[in-house]
Enzyme design. Structure first.
Site, short mmCIF file in Angstrom:
data_model
loop_
_atom_site.label_atom_id
_atom_site.label_comp_id
_atom_site.label_asym_id
_atom_site.label_seq_id
_atom_site.Cartn_x
_atom_site.Cartn_y
_atom_site.Cartn_z
N ASP A 37 0.83 -1.20 0.00
CA ASP A 37 0.00 0.00 0.00
C ASP A 37 0.87 1.26 0.00
OD1 ASP A 37 -2.06 1.76 0.19
OD2 ASP A 37 -2.99 0.84 1.94
N ASP A 38 0.82 2.01 -1.06
CA ASP A 38 1.56 3.29 -1.19
C ASP A 38 3.06 3.09 -1.30
OD1 ASP A 38 -0.99 4.25 -0.76
OD2 ASP A 38 -0.51 5.48 0.97
N CYS A 77 -6.39 3.97 -3.09
CA CYS A 77 -6.56 2.60 -2.57
C CYS A 77 -7.75 1.79 -3.11
CB CYS A 77 -6.67 2.65 -1.05
SG CYS A 77 -5.17 3.27 -0.28
N ARG A 81 -7.71 -1.26 -5.95
CA ARG A 81 -8.00 -2.65 -5.56
C ARG A 81 -9.15 -3.23 -6.37
NH1 ARG A 81 -5.07 -3.06 -0.51
NH2 ARG A 81 -3.90 -1.14 -0.76
N LYS A 130 -5.32 -5.79 3.96
CA LYS A 130 -6.27 -4.68 3.77
C LYS A 130 -7.23 -4.98 2.63
CE LYS A 130 -6.09 0.04 2.01
NZ LYS A 130 -5.37 1.32 2.08
N HIS A 132 -10.62 -3.02 1.85
CA HIS A 132 -10.97 -1.68 1.33
C HIS A 132 -11.89 -1.68 0.12
CE1 HIS A 132 -9.41 2.70 1.69
NE2 HIS A 132 -10.65 2.53 2.09
N SER A 155 -8.20 1.33 5.30
CA SER A 155 -6.85 1.83 5.56
C SER A 155 -6.54 1.93 7.05
CB SER A 155 -6.66 3.21 4.93
OG SER A 155 -6.83 3.13 3.54
N HIS A 224 1.52 2.14 4.06
CA HIS A 224 0.59 3.25 4.22
C HIS A 224 0.78 3.82 5.63
CE1 HIS A 224 -3.27 5.36 4.50
NE2 HIS A 224 -3.55 5.05 3.24
N ASP A 276 -0.32 -0.69 -4.73
CA ASP A 276 -1.63 -0.18 -5.17
C ASP A 276 -1.58 1.23 -5.77
OD1 ASP A 276 -1.25 1.24 -2.75
OD2 ASP A 276 -3.40 1.23 -2.31
N ASN A 277 -0.50 1.97 -5.46
CA ASN A 277 -0.31 3.32 -6.02
C ASN A 277 1.04 3.85 -5.54
OD1 ASN A 277 -2.80 3.89 -3.69
ND2 ASN A 277 -0.82 4.89 -3.37
N LYS A 297 1.28 9.49 -5.23
CA LYS A 297 -0.10 9.06 -4.95
C LYS A 297 -1.09 10.21 -5.14
CE LYS A 297 -2.97 7.43 -1.09
NZ LYS A 297 -3.00 6.80 0.24
MG MG Z 1 -2.69 3.01 -1.42
#
Ligand code: MG
Length: 480
Positions: A37-38, A77, A81, A130, A132, A155, A224, A276-277, A297
């Site tokens: 994540d991130d 996010c 996903r 996660k 989400h 998150s 994240h 994811d980003n 992001k």
């Molecule tokens: Mg993310």
């Protein structure tokens, strides 16, 4: 001709017994998708990490393939996903942005996820991490094709300890197993164990299912913010806490790969690692890096959507390859359908099979004429086709070269505007420094035409177009 066939058959028989041939043909591949994540484009050793090391990811890349031009459909996010799991642009399945804890919608159970795809072939399916894609119980992973689930429903910063204006507006952050809350309040102390707990779940799942084909989705909550790391990696990196967190994720990758080897299923398992980003740059030393890419992001610049991607499958993916062709998360579901023989969803999807790119087949090309990036409330912000990327007029957030925040407190973003379509030759100009729209009017026209088709199909809030191919998100029962 007949003699040649007999000769080939005889030659094969020498190498493999008939039983071995049929077992190999029938064995469906295990699939492990590790989604962080991130984590920024440059936050893996082989992608240019500085101040920390990722020996397991680097080895995974050396034993498999890494993509230098792999993208998510949106640099946020929930949207990202939705695209990964359905093979659709997120807007097609009605999921935008990042769903809050009180959101009453989620991924429509009528959509087919990768878990449901491979269930058609009898796979065991599990997830840790996660989700989400909807907090109400009807949207949780166990209602979307996963046999088991353990993790956070959204998150890890959507909690009462949030440092910004939202402080105190979020309910306690729950830990869920199946569709039951097993811990009503994740505290900072408990966040330190998330990466370890998720990893233990993955390793146990692999051990339990080693005799049958399986799919495991390991969606780390880290890196994240708020960043948390266990004692195993605290203080281990030169960079600081962010580096420690990535080193723990790298350890987790190593544990998964070790488990596959221990159980003798290494050569029957495709492992994919991506993010994811891009990095949440306003968090400064608690954010990663997308260097040399522009922004991060929450934007449709390369730093937002281009992510590190590694795939490993000994015997099927040649070792040590680097793939420079473009691909996107939407392509994963159709590629897995190809590999498993599972029928594609009956509903229209956007991704295409990119197995020839993963297998590094000579001369393999990306099969899409264009990719698109939507952000926020369905703003069509960018079009990518071959070497070209067109940024459509929109407003984006930026630090304008100022440093980010410190130690978990973010700096404030400014807003800037793309006023006219801007064209970048991203295969040569990765950091989108030189707008060449004026010199290439034909290319601009061609990419604008792709954008127009995308608007007609999936809508665009910037030009107020609804999109004829958009399907509704799921609504929680009793929700207005
Ligand atoms: Mg993310």
């Amino acid at each position: 001709m007949k003699n040649i066939h007999l000769l080939v058959a005889a030659a094969l028989a020498v190498v493999l017994s008939p039983a071995a041939v049929s077992a190999a043909a029938q064995r469906l591949p295990n699939i492990v998708v590790i989604f962080t994540d991130d984590q920024g484009y440059a936050d893996v050793g082989v992608f240019g990490a500085k101040g920390f090391t990722t020996p397991n990811l680097d080895r995974m890349a050396a034993e498999g393939i890494r993509f230098t031009d792999f993208h998510v459909s949106s640099a946020v996010c929930s949207a990202s996903r939705a695209a990964l799991l359905t093979g659709c642009y997120h807007g097609r399945v009605g999921i935008h942005g990042a769903l809050g804890p009180k959101a009453t919608h989620g991924l429509n159970p009528d959509e087919m996820t990768i878990a449901e795809l491979v269930k058609q072939k009898g796979y065991a399916t599990g997830m840790a991490g996660k989700w989400h894609l909807g907090r109400p119980p009807e949207f949780l992973p166990v209602r979307q094709g996963f046999d088991e689930y353990f993790g956070l429903p959204y998150s890890n910063d959507m909690w009462p300890y949030h440092p910004e204006a939202k402080k105190g507006t979020y309910p306690p952050l729950p830990l869920i197993e199946g569709d039951t809350v097993i811990d009503p309040e994740i505290t900072p102390e408990k966040q330190r164990s998330l990466t370890t707990w998720y990893t233990e779940r993955a390793v146990k799942f692999i051990a339990r299912n080693k005799e049958r084909p399986f799919f495991f989705y390991l969606a780390h909550s880290m890196p994240h913010v708020p960043l948390h790391v266990s004692d195993k990696f605290k203080g281990k990196s030169e960079q600081g806490l962010y580096g420690d967190v990535i080193m723990e994720i790298d350890w987790s990758v190593g544990e998964v790969l070790k488990a596959l080897k221990q159980h003798g299923i290494d050569e029957h398992t495709l492992v994919i690692f991506t993010s994811d980003n891009g990095p949440w740059l306003s968090y400064g030393n608690h954010a990663g890096s997308a260097a040399p890419l522009r922004e991060g992001k929450g934007t449709s610049w390369e730093g937002g959507t281009r992510v590190p991607f590694i795939a490993r499958w000994p015997g099927r993916i040649p070792a040590g390859k680097v793939q420079d062709e473009t691909a996107m998360t939407i392509d994963l579901l159709p590629t897995l359908a190809h590999l498993t023989g599972a029928p594609l969803p009956a509903r229209k999807i956007d991704g295409l099979n990119v197995w020839p790119l993963l297998a590094a087949e000579a001369g393999a090309k990306n099969p899409h004429e264009a990719y698109f990036t939507w952000f926020a409330d369905n703003q069509l912000q960018a079009v990518r086709s071959g070497e070209w990327k067109l940024l459509l007029p929109h407003t984006y957030r930026t630090l304008e070269g100022r440093p980010g925040g410190r130690d978990g407190i973010p700096a404030k973003y400014a807003s800037l505007e793309v006023k006219q379509p801007e064209l970048y030759r991203v295969t040569r100009d990765r950091n989108e420094a030189e707008n060449v729209a004026a010199q290439n009017p034909e290319v601009v026209r061609r990419l604008l035409a792709f954008a127009e088709n995308a608007r007609a199909e999936l809508g665009d809030s910037l030009t107020k177009r609804p999109g004829s191919g958009v399907r509704a998100a799921g609504k929680a029962s009793g929700a207005p």
